[in-house]
Design an enzyme around this catalytic site. Structure first.
Site, short mmCIF file in Angstrom:
data_model
loop_
_atom_site.label_atom_id
_atom_site.label_comp_id
_atom_site.label_asym_id
_atom_site.label_seq_id
_atom_site.Cartn_x
_atom_site.Cartn_y
_atom_site.Cartn_z
N GLU A 27 4.59 -17.61 -2.77
CA GLU A 27 3.69 -17.27 -1.66
C GLU A 27 4.08 -15.84 -1.31
N SER A 28 3.11 -14.94 -1.28
CA SER A 28 3.47 -13.52 -1.26
C SER A 28 2.98 -12.73 -0.03
N PHE A 39 -1.70 -11.59 -9.00
CA PHE A 39 -1.88 -10.14 -9.21
C PHE A 39 -0.89 -9.56 -10.23
N ILE A 40 0.39 -9.60 -9.93
CA ILE A 40 1.34 -8.92 -10.83
C ILE A 40 1.59 -9.76 -12.08
N LYS A 62 12.33 -14.98 0.17
CA LYS A 62 12.64 -14.25 -1.07
C LYS A 62 14.14 -13.93 -1.15
N ILE A 110 5.59 -25.05 -9.53
CA ILE A 110 7.04 -24.88 -9.78
C ILE A 110 7.89 -25.77 -8.88
N ASP A 116 -0.65 -5.18 16.40
CA ASP A 116 0.33 -5.01 15.32
C ASP A 116 0.79 -6.37 14.76
N TYR A 150 8.52 -14.68 5.06
CA TYR A 150 8.35 -14.35 3.64
C TYR A 150 9.61 -13.70 3.07
N SER A 151 10.06 -12.63 3.73
CA SER A 151 11.21 -11.91 3.15
C SER A 151 12.47 -12.77 3.19
N THR A 188 11.76 -8.57 -4.11
CA THR A 188 11.04 -7.54 -3.35
C THR A 188 11.99 -6.66 -2.56
N ASP A 189 11.55 -5.44 -2.26
CA ASP A 189 12.36 -4.56 -1.41
C ASP A 189 12.45 -5.09 0.03
N GLU A 190 11.57 -6.05 0.37
CA GLU A 190 11.58 -6.56 1.75
C GLU A 190 12.85 -7.33 2.08
P1 NAD Z 1 0.11 -13.23 -5.69
O1 NAD Z 1 0.06 -13.95 -4.38
O2 NAD Z 1 -1.02 -12.38 -6.10
O3 NAD Z 1 0.35 -14.26 -6.87
C1 NAD Z 1 1.22 -15.36 -6.77
C2 NAD Z 1 0.82 -16.38 -7.81
O4 NAD Z 1 1.75 -17.49 -7.73
C3 NAD Z 1 -0.58 -16.97 -7.59
O5 NAD Z 1 -1.29 -16.97 -8.80
C4 NAD Z 1 -0.31 -18.40 -7.11
O6 NAD Z 1 -1.30 -19.32 -7.49
C5 NAD Z 1 1.02 -18.71 -7.80
N1 NAD Z 1 1.78 -19.75 -7.11
C6 NAD Z 1 2.01 -19.83 -5.77
N2 NAD Z 1 2.73 -20.96 -5.51
C7 NAD Z 1 2.97 -21.56 -6.71
C8 NAD Z 1 3.65 -22.73 -7.08
N3 NAD Z 1 4.24 -23.53 -6.16
N4 NAD Z 1 3.70 -23.06 -8.38
C9 NAD Z 1 3.10 -22.28 -9.32
N5 NAD Z 1 2.41 -21.17 -9.02
C10 NAD Z 1 2.35 -20.81 -7.72
O7 NAD Z 1 1.47 -12.40 -5.64
P2 NAD Z 1 1.85 -11.03 -6.36
O8 NAD Z 1 1.54 -9.92 -5.45
O9 NAD Z 1 1.34 -11.05 -7.74
O10 NAD Z 1 3.45 -11.18 -6.38
C11 NAD Z 1 4.12 -11.75 -7.49
C12 NAD Z 1 5.61 -11.72 -7.24
O11 NAD Z 1 6.03 -10.39 -7.04
C13 NAD Z 1 6.03 -12.48 -5.99
O12 NAD Z 1 7.24 -13.14 -6.27
C14 NAD Z 1 6.25 -11.39 -4.94
O13 NAD Z 1 7.24 -11.79 -4.01
C15 NAD Z 1 6.74 -10.26 -5.81
N6 NAD Z 1 6.48 -8.90 -5.34
C16 NAD Z 1 5.20 -8.52 -4.99
C17 NAD Z 1 4.96 -7.20 -4.61
C18 NAD Z 1 3.59 -6.73 -4.22
O14 NAD Z 1 3.44 -5.62 -3.74
N7 NAD Z 1 2.54 -7.51 -4.42
C19 NAD Z 1 6.02 -6.29 -4.58
C20 NAD Z 1 7.31 -6.71 -4.93
C21 NAD Z 1 7.50 -8.02 -5.32
O1 DAU Z 2 7.24 -4.27 -0.38
C1 DAU Z 2 6.89 -5.28 -1.26
C2 DAU Z 2 5.96 -6.26 -0.56
O2 DAU Z 2 4.73 -5.58 -0.39
C3 DAU Z 2 5.79 -7.55 -1.34
O3 DAU Z 2 7.01 -8.23 -1.39
C4 DAU Z 2 4.72 -8.43 -0.67
O4 DAU Z 2 4.47 -9.58 -1.47
C5 DAU Z 2 3.44 -7.62 -0.54
O5 DAU Z 2 2.46 -8.40 0.13
C6 DAU Z 2 3.69 -6.33 0.22
O6 DAU Z 2 4.02 -6.59 1.60
P1 DAU Z 2 3.43 -5.71 2.80
O7 DAU Z 2 3.48 -6.51 4.03
O8 DAU Z 2 4.05 -4.37 2.82
O9 DAU Z 2 1.91 -5.53 2.26
P2 DAU Z 2 0.49 -5.64 2.99
O10 DAU Z 2 -0.52 -5.18 2.00
O11 DAU Z 2 0.27 -6.94 3.65
O12 DAU Z 2 0.61 -4.54 4.14
C7 DAU Z 2 0.92 -3.19 3.81
C8 DAU Z 2 0.97 -2.42 5.13
O13 DAU Z 2 -0.35 -2.35 5.69
C9 DAU Z 2 1.83 -3.08 6.19
O14 DAU Z 2 2.50 -2.08 6.95
C10 DAU Z 2 0.82 -3.81 7.08
C11 DAU Z 2 -0.41 -2.93 6.98
N1 DAU Z 2 -1.70 -3.65 7.09
C12 DAU Z 2 -1.93 -4.71 6.28
C13 DAU Z 2 -3.12 -5.42 6.32
C14 DAU Z 2 -3.35 -6.61 5.43
C15 DAU Z 2 -2.68 -3.21 7.97
O15 DAU Z 2 -2.49 -2.23 8.71
N2 DAU Z 2 -3.86 -3.92 8.03
C16 DAU Z 2 -4.11 -5.00 7.25
O16 DAU Z 2 -5.22 -5.61 7.39
#
Ligand code: NAD
Ligand code: DAU
Length: 339
Positions: A84-85, A11-12, A157, A60, A275, A153-154, A125-127
């Site tokens: 893994e996110s 995604f990002i 990270k 990686i 939950d 996860y957190s 991440t803020d987590e």
């Molecule tokens: P995502 O799960 O959408 O993407 C992760 C990507 O990493 C995928 O394309 C996956 O194939 C690849 N990947 C996983 N394991 C791998 C490996 N061993 N080698 C090579 N590639 C691998 O995640 P995202 O939401 O895009 O998050 C990207 C980064 O940003 C992560 O490090 C996450 O912790 C951080 N982050 C995400 C959020 C959020 O809200 N999504 C917020 C803050 C930080």
């Molecule tokens: O804060 C940054 C983080 O945000 C990133 O580091 C993570 O990679 C990213 O996945 C995200 O984590 P969250 O756990 O906050 O995101 P998620 O979308 O899984 O959940 C957001 C909120 O919604 C959380 O309080 C749980 C709730 N939720 C989530 C899902 C998937 C629901 O209530 N129902 C759901 O089905």
């Protein structure tokens, strides 16, 4: 500048590839990804048409493959998004989170150190700060808030962050770290709150809200995150940590209601389910450091960003319909079947 973007098919990472290609015509990008369930090469189809981009399928955690790529390409900058996110998956099975998020980071840094990369950026991440109480709105995460993690996860990270800081201090490794709040926008895998709710609402199936839906997240449009990372790469100080967030706190239930309203679907689709274990109550970022030091400010208001995101999912059904088959169906049944 030649930039390695890991996790480029996620995604990002993918949004960052597009942001960089548009903003810096002089730069070349190699996008690395092992294409786990979360990685999708279709997302990079537009970038692949650009002569300044090439994709490398690699893991990686594979030291030999990473070493080969670094010796072939000689990167100036590495940005590590690969991870893994998803918190819920880490609760089911932490193992791969430790391998990718911690050991993968070590392997990338070793290669960057060996080949003299000028800047390594760790996308964190803020987590890593744990959570804040719901009844103390004045409390925000700053860069000096203690690390105190809740989920596997957190914890993975945070471990990576500590390793990056250890490399910086011990070897003078030129690293920066950013800790961003929740992102939303195009190409997000529909296991995360916003795309999952959009997908279910469009299918007229229940929208599973954890607990009472009162947990708070601080939402940032993905392009604003990409812009912040770009500024850190070019103007940030080696060894610095930057929090990224736009003061946009929302309770989950309010987001779900906004999505239903925009799509013209009834609130009766909302289903409160068991939950999440260890569910963090509230995240809230203080972005004063990056704003003061680099002049970063978010540009997209949540109301606009959410509409753009919903419109994107409406306009790009084939992208997510391809995803929500196979492994995703089994995942959904396992996580939500008896919840
Ligand atoms: P995502 O799960 O959408 O993407 C992760 C990507 O990493 C995928 O394309 C996956 O194939 C690849 N990947 C996983 N394991 C791998 C490996 N061993 N080698 C090579 N590639 C691998 O995640 P995202 O939401 O895009 O998050 C990207 C980064 O940003 C992560 O490090 C996450 O912790 C951080 N982050 C995400 C959020 C959020 O809200 N999504 C917020 C803050 C930080
Ligand atoms: O804060 C940054 C983080 O945000 C990133 O580091 C993570 O990679 C990213 O996945 C995200 O984590 P969250 O756990 O906050 O995101 P998620 O979308 O899984 O959940 C957001 C909120 O919604 C959380 O309080 C749980 C709730 N939720 C989530 C899902 C998937 C629901 O209530 N129902 C759901 O089905």
């Amino acid at each position: 500048m030649k930039i390695l973007v890991t996790g480029a098919a996620g995604f990002i990472g993918a949004n960052f590839v597009y942001y960089e290609l548009a903003k810096h015509p002089e730069d070349g990008i190699v996008g690395l990804d092992s294409l786990t369930y979360a990685g999708n090469l279709e997302t990079l189809e537009g970038a692949a048409k650009d002569g300044r981009f090439r994709f490398a399928k690699a893991d990686i955690t594979d030291r030999a493959a990473v070493g080969r790529l670094f010796s072939e390409e000689r990167f100036d900058v590495v940005v590590n998004f690969a991870a893994e996110s998803h918190v819920d998956r880490s609760i089911e099975d932490p193992s791969v989170f430790l391998l990718t998020n911690i050991i993968g980071t070590q392997i990338l840094m070793d290669a960057a150190k060996k080949y003299g990369v000028g800047r390594y950026h760790q996308v964190s991440t803020d987590e890593v700060y744990g959570d804040l109480p719901l009844d103390r709105p004045e409390l925000l995460f700053t860069e000096t808030t203690p690390i105190k993690t809740s989920s596997p996860y957190s914890a993975s990270k945070a471990s990576a962050d500590l390793l990056v800081q250890a490399y910086q201090r011990t070897y003078g490794f030129p690293a920066t770290i950013s800790r961003c709040s929740n992102n939303y926008g195009p190409y997000q895998f529909p296991e995360k709150l916003i795309p999952l709710m959009i997908k279910n609402a469009l299918a007229d199936i229940p929208l599973p809200v954890y607990g009472e839906g009162l947990n708070v997240r601080d939402w940032l449009y993905v392009e604003d995150h990409c812009k912040a990372i770009d500024m850190i790469l070019r103007e940030g100080g080696a060894g610095e940590v930057y929090n990224i967030g736009g003061h946009n706190e929302m309770a989950n239930i309010d987001i779900v209601k906004l999505i239903l309203k925009y799509l013209g679907k009834p609130e009766s689709l909302i289903t409160f389910v068991t939950d999440r274990k260890g569910h963090d109550l509230r995240y809230a970022i203080d972005p004063a450091k990056i704003t003061g030091a680099l002049g970063w400010m978010p540009e997209t208001r949540f109301a606009d960003g959410l509409k753009q995101t919903i419109d994107w999912y409406l306009a790009n059904k084939p992208w997510w319909e391809n995803i929500v088959s196979g492994e995703y169906t089994r995942y959904y049944e396992k996580m939500y079947g008896n919840r």
